[in-house]
Design an enzyme around this catalytic site. Structure first.
Site, PDB file in Angstrom:
ATOM      1  NE  ARG A 116       6.473  26.523 -52.579  1.00 26.12           N
ATOM      2  CZ  ARG A 116       7.193  27.362 -51.851  1.00 26.12           C
ATOM      3  NH1 ARG A 116       8.390  27.714 -52.264  1.00 26.12           N
ATOM      4  NH2 ARG A 116       6.715  27.856 -50.739  1.00 26.12           N
ATOM      5  CG  ASP A 278      -3.609  24.940 -47.202  1.00 25.82           C
ATOM      6  OD1 ASP A 278      -4.498  25.720 -46.812  1.00 25.82           O
ATOM      7  OD2 ASP A 278      -2.551  25.336 -47.724  1.00 25.82           O
TER       8      ASP A 278
END
Length: 520
Positions: A116, A278
């Site tokens: 996103r 991540d």
């Protein structure tokens, strides 16, 4: 079929593509370099933001505007909502989404990527310093999977405030330039309204960026990404001619930066909450604010994320998790460290052995400074640990305890109450002060110098969960005044700010039940 209508009376159905600005917007004047777009696959994918209906300004950070070479007043006059929502693209920008993977709660999760977030591009200031400019919540990307690619006002405000709070605590972090809102409905646990955060950082490359290539066995792709990071951010390492030596020096720098960052967090009682690989920056930046938290009552095993049932990312686990994550990073770049695999493994293991010493040294430097100790003594760690033991027994407030100590003198006097009043077991607190004063006898700084130094590292103001929640609830009702006020308070966390003393008080009873999850 027309979409629902927002408070501006405009259809909420997204347009198909953003438009380019006319060339007279302040963001058009930036020196766009777009290194991500130039690298291309397998690292980045071209991806324009998805326009959103009727975006409106919520908050603009003048300090970060200056950081990238812009004037906040100019941005307001020009109107920043259309561009920083993704509805219009700055001239010269080449938006991309970044592909990466990661270990989530210790398990390899495969390809993740910017689900996103869309990086408009990177810009370069006149002095050569580069910054990525990213829109978080700007719509779907190839890595969204089944998600909507949007962010909500609640989580956007939390990241804005947290990143700016850490920046003003002198802790490396991504920064927040702006929040743009929209009445577009977004479904999370309930229906919320959309928001887009403009995030600014020297780089948004993560440990997982290299892990993705390693697990794909795309070993030839490791060097170009590493070279891009090194050349942009470590010119002294880029000057090393032998490739393996250059990559080893860089890996060593990543290890040190990570150790320093986690020591920073521990020293202010900050819990990241989701330390997946991540979410780990190769530049040692605090990255990706989800269910983070600043500790109130001291609990060594405090977990700020209620979905972390096993406590993997508890406060006292963060240093060890940093090492574990670095192990995954070093594994991913083994092909860069030596030509022979066995040699690379040994080199990587030896490098990881340096982490604990780097972390311990960084942590003790910070804790000595918090206690007003300029010199290093062998028994300093025991003094720190004994304080935490007393704090844990009473659940003493982390921030207020250390700030109270700033006011305590070399000799027992009335100012002791600033510290001991934070404890239920006053006798134990006073006994610790006896030990601390005995240690101060070996210091040479006068009292005024010591206390000033302590006030410069022990904040009075932090972003407590209930303060963020109050700002969020008012903002959701259309009132941004508390968001702006809290932001101003957090810009000067070490100052007394007597007019804002209420922001330093203990959380109210109702706030003790606040819980956070990964929902964004």
């Amino acid at each position: 079929m027309p979409g629902p209508t927002g408070h501006h009376g405009v259809s909420m159905s997204d347009a198909s593509t953003p438009t380019r600005t006319a060339g007279d917007h302040p963001l058009d004047t930036l020196d766009w370099h777009n290194a991500g777009a130039a690298l291309g696959a397998p690292y980045y994918t071209p991806q324009a933001p998805s326009p959103i209906a009727a975006p409106y300004p919520v908050l603009l950070n003048d300090e970060v505007a200056r950081l990238i070479g812009l004037d906040g007043a100019d941005l307001r006059r020009a109107g920043y909502a259309e561009v920083l929502s993704g509805n219009q693209l700055p001239q010269g920008a080449a938006p991309v989404s970044h592909r990466y993977g990661g270990h989530q709660f210790g398990v390899w999760a495969g390809q993740l990527g910017d689900g996103r977030a869309i990086t408009l591009g990177d810009i370069q200031r006149a002095d050569g310093k580069a910054f990525d400019i990213q829109l978080k919540g700007a719509g779907q990307t190839p890595y969204s999977r089944f998600a909507d690619g949007r962010a909500v006002l609640r989580s956007t405000i939390r990241e804005y405030l947290a990143s700016e709070a850490l920046a003003h605590l002198d802790i490396p972090t991504t920064r927040a330039l702006a929040i743009v809102g929209s009445d577009a409905p977004i479904r999370r646990e309930t229906i919320e309204t959309a928001a887009i955060l403009t995030r600014v950082a020297p780089s948004l490359v993560r440990f997982g960026s290299f892990e993705m290539l390693f697990y794909d066995q795309d070993f030839e792709a490791l060097a170009p990404l590493a070279d891009a990071v090194i050349s942009a951010h470590h010119p002294e390492i880029a000057a090393i001619e032998t490739p393996t030596e250059r990559y080893r020096a860089w890996a060593g720098r990543v290890i040190t930066l990570t150790a320093e960052l986690i020591a920073d967090w521990q020293a202010v009682g900050f819990c990241h909450g989701v330390l997946n690989t991540d979410n780990m920056s190769v530049l040692g930046l605090t990255l990706d604010y989800g269910p983070f938290g600043f500790m109130d009552s001291f609990q060594p095993d405090w977990v700020c994320n209620h979905t972390d049932a096993g406590g993997r990312y508890a406060y006292n686990q963060q240093p060890q998790v940093g090492l574990w994550n670095l192990g995954r990073f070093v594994q991913a770049i083994l092909p860069l460290l030596a030509e022979e695999p066995d040699d690379a493994v040994q080199i990587g293991q030896d490098m990881l052995q340096t982490y604990r010493g780097a972390y311990d040294a960084a942590y003790m430097r910070r804790m000595r400074a918090k206690l007003g100790l300029a010199e290093a003594h062998d028994d300093d760690r025991a003094l720190v640990e004994s304080l935490f033991k007393v704090m844990a027994a009473d659940g003493a407030d982390f921030t207020r305890t250390f700030r109270g100590l700033c006011h305590v003198g070399h000799a027992a006097d009335g100012n002791d109450s600033a510290f001991v009043d934070e404890f239920v077991d006053v006798d134990a607190a006073r006994q610790w002060l006896v030990d601390w004063r005995a240690r101060l006898a070996h210091e040479t700084d006068d009292e005024a110098t010591r206390q000033a130094g302590m006030r410069g590292v022990n904040p009075k103001y932090i972003l407590r969960n209930y303060l963020a929640q109050q700002a969020i609830e008012q903002a959701q009702a259309g009132d941004y005044s508390e968001l702006e006020r809290l932001h101003e308070v957090l810009k000067a966390p070490f100052d007394e700010q007597p007019e804002h003393a209420a922001y330093a008080e203990l959380p109210p009873d109702w706030a003790r039940g606040l819980v956070l999850s990964c929902s964004a």
